[in-house]
Design a protein around this motif. Structure first.
Motif, PDB file in Angstrom:
ATOM      1  N   ALA A 194     -32.166 -34.430 -37.769  1.00 43.17           N
ATOM      2  CA  ALA A 194     -32.317 -34.149 -36.334  1.00 43.17           C
ATOM      3  C   ALA A 194     -31.009 -33.637 -35.730  1.00 43.17           C
ATOM      4  O   ALA A 194     -31.028 -32.737 -34.874  1.00 43.17           O
ATOM      5  CB  ALA A 194     -32.775 -35.420 -35.615  1.00 43.17           C
ATOM      6  N   MET A 195     -29.883 -34.172 -36.164  1.00 48.24           N
ATOM      7  CA  MET A 195     -28.590 -33.709 -35.650  1.00 48.24           C
ATOM      8  C   MET A 195     -28.351 -32.242 -35.977  1.00 48.24           C
ATOM      9  O   MET A 195     -27.919 -31.454 -35.134  1.00 48.24           O
ATOM     10  CB  MET A 195     -27.455 -34.557 -36.238  1.00 48.24           C
ATOM     11  CG  MET A 195     -27.195 -35.873 -35.548  1.00 48.24           C
ATOM     12  SD  MET A 195     -25.736 -36.682 -36.258  1.00 48.24           S
ATOM     13  CE  MET A 195     -26.465 -38.190 -36.839  1.00 48.24           C
ATOM     14  N   VAL A 196     -28.591 -31.858 -37.235  1.00 46.65           N
ATOM     15  CA  VAL A 196     -28.352 -30.482 -37.662  1.00 46.65           C
ATOM     16  C   VAL A 196     -29.261 -29.522 -36.896  1.00 46.65           C
ATOM     17  O   VAL A 196     -28.814 -28.480 -36.372  1.00 46.65           O
ATOM     18  CB  VAL A 196     -28.559 -30.353 -39.184  1.00 46.65           C
ATOM     19  CG1 VAL A 196     -28.456 -28.896 -39.611  1.00 46.65           C
ATOM     20  CG2 VAL A 196     -27.538 -31.193 -39.941  1.00 46.65           C
ATOM     21  N   VAL A 197     -30.535 -29.861 -36.800  1.00 47.56           N
ATOM     22  CA  VAL A 197     -31.485 -28.988 -36.113  1.00 47.56           C
ATOM     23  C   VAL A 197     -31.174 -28.927 -34.620  1.00 47.56           C
ATOM     24  O   VAL A 197     -31.204 -27.840 -34.004  1.00 47.56           O
ATOM     25  CB  VAL A 197     -32.927 -29.474 -36.355  1.00 47.56           C
ATOM     26  CG1 VAL A 197     -33.918 -28.659 -35.522  1.00 47.56           C
ATOM     27  CG2 VAL A 197     -33.275 -29.380 -37.847  1.00 47.56           C
ATOM     28  N   ALA A 198     -30.862 -30.075 -34.013  1.00 45.89           N
ATOM     29  CA  ALA A 198     -30.549 -30.092 -32.585  1.00 45.89           C
ATOM     30  C   ALA A 198     -29.276 -29.317 -32.295  1.00 45.89           C
ATOM     31  O   ALA A 198     -29.167 -28.633 -31.260  1.00 45.89           O
ATOM     32  CB  ALA A 198     -30.415 -31.540 -32.107  1.00 45.89           C
ATOM     33  N   GLY A 199     -28.297 -29.396 -33.170  1.00 40.29           N
ATOM     34  CA  GLY A 199     -27.076 -28.633 -32.962  1.00 40.29           C
ATOM     35  C   GLY A 199     -27.319 -27.140 -33.010  1.00 40.29           C
ATOM     36  O   GLY A 199     -26.747 -26.379 -32.220  1.00 40.29           O
ATOM     37  N   LEU A 222     -28.909 -41.322 -30.724  1.00 41.17           N
ATOM     38  CA  LEU A 222     -30.206 -41.880 -31.096  1.00 41.17           C
ATOM     39  C   LEU A 222     -30.217 -42.372 -32.534  1.00 41.17           C
ATOM     40  O   LEU A 222     -30.867 -43.388 -32.860  1.00 41.17           O
ATOM     41  CB  LEU A 222     -31.294 -40.823 -30.884  1.00 41.17           C
ATOM     42  CG  LEU A 222     -31.556 -40.424 -29.416  1.00 41.17           C
ATOM     43  CD1 LEU A 222     -32.586 -39.305 -29.349  1.00 41.17           C
ATOM     44  CD2 LEU A 222     -31.990 -41.636 -28.585  1.00 41.17           C
ATOM     45  N   THR A 223     -29.518 -41.696 -33.406  1.00 45.16           N
ATOM     46  CA  THR A 223     -29.437 -42.144 -34.805  1.00 45.16           C
ATOM     47  C   THR A 223     -28.732 -43.491 -34.905  1.00 45.16           C
ATOM     48  O   THR A 223     -29.179 -44.390 -35.645  1.00 45.16           O
ATOM     49  CB  THR A 223     -28.709 -41.097 -35.661  1.00 45.16           C
ATOM     50  OG1 THR A 223     -29.396 -39.849 -35.578  1.00 45.16           O
ATOM     51  CG2 THR A 223     -28.628 -41.543 -37.107  1.00 45.16           C
ATOM     52  N   ALA A 224     -27.625 -43.651 -34.201  1.00 44.11           N
ATOM     53  CA  ALA A 224     -26.916 -44.926 -34.214  1.00 44.11           C
ATOM     54  C   ALA A 224     -27.811 -46.051 -33.680  1.00 44.11           C
ATOM     55  O   ALA A 224     -27.826 -47.168 -34.234  1.00 44.11           O
ATOM     56  CB  ALA A 224     -25.650 -44.814 -33.383  1.00 44.11           C
ATOM     57  N   LEU A 225     -28.568 -45.767 -32.615  1.00 44.85           N
ATOM     58  CA  LEU A 225     -29.484 -46.775 -32.069  1.00 44.85           C
ATOM     59  C   LEU A 225     -30.570 -47.128 -33.076  1.00 44.85           C
ATOM     60  O   LEU A 225     -30.939 -48.303 -33.239  1.00 44.85           O
ATOM     61  CB  LEU A 225     -30.108 -46.252 -30.775  1.00 44.85           C
ATOM     62  CG  LEU A 225     -31.074 -47.195 -30.052  1.00 44.85           C
ATOM     63  CD1 LEU A 225     -30.351 -48.486 -29.659  1.00 44.85           C
ATOM     64  CD2 LEU A 225     -31.666 -46.512 -28.833  1.00 44.85           C
ATOM     65  N   GLU A 277     -24.505 -30.381 -27.018  1.00 40.33           N
ATOM     66  CA  GLU A 277     -25.175 -31.464 -26.301  1.00 40.33           C
ATOM     67  C   GLU A 277     -26.312 -32.046 -27.138  1.00 40.33           C
ATOM     68  O   GLU A 277     -26.484 -33.276 -27.213  1.00 40.33           O
ATOM     69  CB  GLU A 277     -25.718 -30.963 -24.956  1.00 40.33           C
ATOM     70  CG  GLU A 277     -24.670 -30.519 -23.970  1.00 40.33           C
ATOM     71  CD  GLU A 277     -24.189 -29.097 -24.245  1.00 40.33           C
ATOM     72  OE1 GLU A 277     -24.725 -28.459 -25.196  1.00 40.33           O
ATOM     73  OE2 GLU A 277     -23.281 -28.623 -23.531  1.00 40.33           O
ATOM     74  N   GLY A 278     -27.082 -31.183 -27.781  1.00 40.46           N
ATOM     75  CA  GLY A 278     -28.163 -31.671 -28.626  1.00 40.46           C
ATOM     76  C   GLY A 278     -27.642 -32.486 -29.797  1.00 40.46           C
ATOM     77  O   GLY A 278     -28.244 -33.500 -30.195  1.00 40.46           O
ATOM     78  N   ALA A 279     -26.536 -32.068 -30.379  1.00 47.13           N
ATOM     79  CA  ALA A 279     -25.967 -32.812 -31.498  1.00 47.13           C
ATOM     80  C   ALA A 279     -25.505 -34.205 -31.061  1.00 47.13           C
ATOM     81  O   ALA A 279     -25.731 -35.196 -31.765  1.00 47.13           O
ATOM     82  CB  ALA A 279     -24.803 -32.028 -32.097  1.00 47.13           C
ATOM     83  N   TRP A 280     -24.871 -34.303 -29.898  1.00 44.34           N
ATOM     84  CA  TRP A 280     -24.399 -35.595 -29.408  1.00 44.34           C
ATOM     85  C   TRP A 280     -25.578 -36.524 -29.120  1.00 44.34           C
ATOM     86  O   TRP A 280     -25.529 -37.724 -29.418  1.00 44.34           O
ATOM     87  CB  TRP A 280     -23.547 -35.418 -28.160  1.00 44.34           C
ATOM     88  CG  TRP A 280     -22.129 -35.059 -28.456  1.00 44.34           C
ATOM     89  CD1 TRP A 280     -21.503 -33.880 -28.221  1.00 44.34           C
ATOM     90  CD2 TRP A 280     -21.147 -35.923 -29.055  1.00 44.34           C
ATOM     91  NE1 TRP A 280     -20.193 -33.936 -28.645  1.00 44.34           N
ATOM     92  CE2 TRP A 280     -19.947 -35.178 -29.153  1.00 44.34           C
ATOM     93  CE3 TRP A 280     -21.170 -37.228 -29.526  1.00 44.34           C
ATOM     94  CZ2 TRP A 280     -18.777 -35.711 -29.704  1.00 44.34           C
ATOM     95  CZ3 TRP A 280     -20.004 -37.761 -30.077  1.00 44.34           C
ATOM     96  CH2 TRP A 280     -18.816 -37.006 -30.163  1.00 44.34           C
ATOM     97  N   ILE A 281     -26.630 -36.005 -28.529  1.00 40.57           N
ATOM     98  CA  ILE A 281     -27.794 -36.841 -28.227  1.00 40.57           C
ATOM     99  C   ILE A 281     -28.431 -37.351 -29.522  1.00 40.57           C
ATOM    100  O   ILE A 281     -28.794 -38.532 -29.646  1.00 40.57           O
ATOM    101  CB  ILE A 281     -28.820 -36.053 -27.373  1.00 40.57           C
ATOM    102  CG1 ILE A 281     -28.229 -35.760 -26.002  1.00 40.57           C
ATOM    103  CG2 ILE A 281     -30.122 -36.821 -27.247  1.00 40.57           C
ATOM    104  CD1 ILE A 281     -29.086 -34.839 -25.144  1.00 40.57           C
ATOM    105  N   ALA A 282     -28.588 -36.474 -30.501  1.00 40.67           N
ATOM    106  CA  ALA A 282     -29.162 -36.892 -31.774  1.00 40.67           C
ATOM    107  C   ALA A 282     -28.285 -37.934 -32.459  1.00 40.67           C
ATOM    108  O   ALA A 282     -28.797 -38.877 -33.088  1.00 40.67           O
ATOM    109  CB  ALA A 282     -29.355 -35.676 -32.673  1.00 40.67           C
ATOM    110  N   MET A 283     -26.964 -37.810 -32.333  1.00 38.33           N
ATOM    111  CA  MET A 283     -26.062 -38.798 -32.923  1.00 38.33           C
ATOM    112  C   MET A 283     -26.250 -40.164 -32.269  1.00 38.33           C
ATOM    113  O   MET A 283     -26.325 -41.202 -32.948  1.00 38.33           O
ATOM    114  CB  MET A 283     -24.614 -38.330 -32.767  1.00 38.33           C
ATOM    115  CG  MET A 283     -23.561 -39.349 -33.172  1.00 38.33           C
ATOM    116  SD  MET A 283     -23.626 -39.757 -34.938  1.00 38.33           S
ATOM    117  CE  MET A 283     -22.601 -41.229 -34.962  1.00 38.33           C
TER     118      MET A 283
END
Length: 365
Positions: free
Chosen positions: A164-169, A183-186, A175-181
């Motif tokens: 999700a991080m790669v695709v969102a970035g 959510l992944t940590a959560l 901004e998409g990469a930070w949000i995916a990061m």
């Protein structure tokens, strides 16, 4: 006894001792007459029997010893003593690489072909290559943590969040990469709650670290790809990282004498670091001049310097992890290279450095 028995001289003028000239007690014989005493024959001295026995024993010992020397030594002390010669030093051996170079070169060329083809044909395919490398890298890292340290970082949320991080970035930018990061940590924290609390802190800490170390840093490659000349930026990033590693290896193998960080990676030398800087700066000047729109050669020098520094730190960072885990390689998937993480070690920390410098030099589009 006759005088001749002593070897005394005969003839006139000889005078014997008083004892010899005195008249004998008994009938007197005329010395010139017929009854002259017969001289006693000279008999050689004969040793006594005891001395003969001793000398014969000595002769027998001498003969035995001579025979022993003829047939070979009977005792170690009788070995012939040869002058000790100084041993010759072993011939100098050529330095050899620690891996199978043929396999490494073959695998490297194969990976390079896949990357270049996917990069210049369809960008989305290259995004898929990044996502696949991220998933395999996460699997290697979490597997080694479990095997060596009994740290159970949850792989499923990490793999899903990494893709999700790669695709969102690529689709939404930083901004998409930070949000995916986030959510992944959560997701890592929540998923770990399904198991007993023992070891919860170390597991989720390792999980968040893995999410940042592998997929989040790899997202900056996808961010480079979003520019109009994104494929050339990514190619510059890959070429400079490979050139830096090659320069460090070539110069360090040939001239390396002073260790760079012996407690972390004994094979790395200061001379190798200088080789990485020189090669990367030269390559950066060429890439910025001929591959990047609006780039200048002096910018390439700075870019190459940044790549050499980040690639070296990334290599040392993973060496530190592997030393803590007590392993040589993260995996065995790539013959001659180890695992995927053993190839991503210098690429991952270099990606944000190249992305940032390119944005500063020529912009984000």
């Amino acid at each position: 006894m006759n005088d001749s028995s002593w070897g005394a001289p005969q003839g006139a003028g000889f005078r014997g001792t008083p004892e010899m000239t005195a008249a004998p007690a008994g009938p007197v014989h005329d010395v010139h007459g017929a009854q002259q005493t017969r001289p006693m024959p000279i008999v050689p001295d004969v040793p006594d029997a005891g001395r003969d026995v001793g000398r014969e024993a000595e002769n027998r010992d001498d003969r035995d010893r001579d025979a022993a020397h003829v047939g070979g030594p009977l005792f170690r002390d009788e070995m012939p003593q040869e002058p000790m010669s100084t041993p010759l030093p072993p011939p100098p051996q050529k330095k050899r690489a620690g891996r199978d170079l043929r396999a490494a070169i073959g695998v490297g060329l194969g990976l390079g072909a896949v990357i270049v083809v996917s990069l210049f044909i369809v960008k989305a395919v290259f995004v898929g290559v990044i996502a696949l490398a991220v998933v395999v890298g996460l699997w290697e890292l979490t597997s080694r943590l479990k095997e060596r340290k009994d740290i159970d970082a949850p792989l499923v949320p990490l793999a899903v969040g990494g893709v999700a991080m790669v695709v969102a970035g690529y689709a939404r930018g930083p901004e998409g990469a930070w949000i995916a990061m986030a959510l992944t940590a959560l997701a890592v924290l929540v998923q770990r709650m399904t198991r007993p609390p023992e070891g919860y802190l170390k597991d989720v800490t390792a999980g968040v670290f893995a999410a940042f170390y592998v997929p989040f840093l790899a997202t900056f490659v996808a961010l480079m790809l979003t520019a109009d000349d994104g494929e050339w930026r990514v190619l510059t990033f890959l070429v400079l990282t490979v050139v830096s590693d090659t320069g460090a290896y070539a110069v360090g193998w040939r001239f390396g004498k002073h260790k760079l960080a012996p407690r972390i990676s004994p094979g790395k030398t200061r001379e190798g670091l200088l080789g990485a800087v020189a090669f990367a700066m030269a390559g950066g000047a060429l890439c910025m001049e001929f591959l990047i729109d609006g780039g200048a050669w002096w910018q390439g020098l700075l870019l190459g310097l940044g790549v050499a520094a980040s690639a070296t730190l990334g290599d040392l960072g993973e060496s530190m992890i592997k030393r803590d885990l007590g392993i040589k390689d993260m995996g065995t998937l790539l013959p001659g290279h180890g695992g995927i993480m053993d190839r991503l070690d210098s690429l991952l920390p270099t990606a944000p450095v190249v992305w940032l410098l390119l944005v500063l030099f020529v912009g984000s589009t």
